[in-house]
Design an enzyme around this catalytic site. Sequence first.
Site, PDB file in Angstrom:
ATOM      1  N   SER A  48       0.852  -1.272   0.030  1.00 30.51           N
ATOM      2  CA  SER A  48      -0.119   0.078  -0.039  1.00 30.51           C
ATOM      3  C   SER A  48       1.028   1.278   0.069  1.00 30.51           C
ATOM      4  CB  SER A  48      -1.074   0.038   1.210  1.00 30.51           C
ATOM      5  OG  SER A  48      -2.141   0.874   0.944  1.00 30.51           O
ATOM      6  N   ASP A 176      -6.028  -3.776  -2.254  1.00 28.47           N
ATOM      7  CA  ASP A 176      -4.993  -3.195  -1.399  1.00 28.47           C
ATOM      8  C   ASP A 176      -4.157  -4.601  -0.664  1.00 28.47           C
ATOM      9  OD1 ASP A 176      -3.571  -2.045   0.913  1.00 28.47           O
ATOM     10  OD2 ASP A 176      -5.101  -0.686   1.017  1.00 28.47           O
TER      11      ASP A 176
END
Length: 286
Positions: A48, A176
């Site tokens: 991320s 993610d």
Amino acid sequence: MAKAVEPVGQPSIGLALGGGGARGLAHIVLLEALDEMGLKPARIVGTSIGAVVGAAYASGISGRDLRAHVLGLVRDKPAAMARVLKARVGRLVDLFNGVGHPIMLDGELLLDMFWPDKVPDRFEQLLIPFEAVATDYVGRRAAIFDTGPLAPAVAASMAIPGLIKPVEMDGLVLVDGGVVDPLPFRHLVGRTEMIVACDVTGGPVADRKAAPKPFEAMFGAAQIMMASITREMLSVSQPDVLLKPDVDAFRVHDFFKAMQIFAACEPVREQTKQQLKRAIDRSLTS
């Protein structure tokens, strides 16, 4: 581009940069500490925001220059927000006609607008070997990328559900990386002589009493999940150096508080250097 070479007499360092939204700006303080010590990671793995920062650093951009770049972006809030709006996938009217999501963002467009110009197009052009961790949505497992186009892989790693659209790549639907692997230090085991991990999931804010607003609750719940996964991983194994910057007071979307985040992390700069020095000494004498 020539690859970075580990200095003679120092253990090879693997760097794991975790997910945590704006809290991940704290990674830059760690990178500054490495630069000041003359240390260069042999490999970087990022999840991320850790992938966003890690890829930029692997391009050869110093920690100090990354700080300056971030502060330059947030200094002009209207201009930054205008860029964000240009990265929207849908329109406001889509909220009513059911054909799209008015606030969903395109991660690749965000990177194109906000990454430093020096970041290359492909993994193979990076100065430091780098891996981005995303989540295979259908397979429900981590998906690791280290070759090919860089931006789509990092966009997948940062595709926060409900905010940044999933990325379709290599036959996978990707979201993610923090969903399954918020602190990806395990990918470095056996590949470098020393592992340094920076956990920016943060902890609870002790004096918070009021119920969160819906948007904040969505992000807050994701952070609770990531922190729980990280605690479980660390209960099984530990990196050689584990850094936990003081970012508890900041929210996932507090990018415009970059200066405050840097200031909050500044007191641990020297502590970080001492931890790294002790770990290197242990590695050289073991």
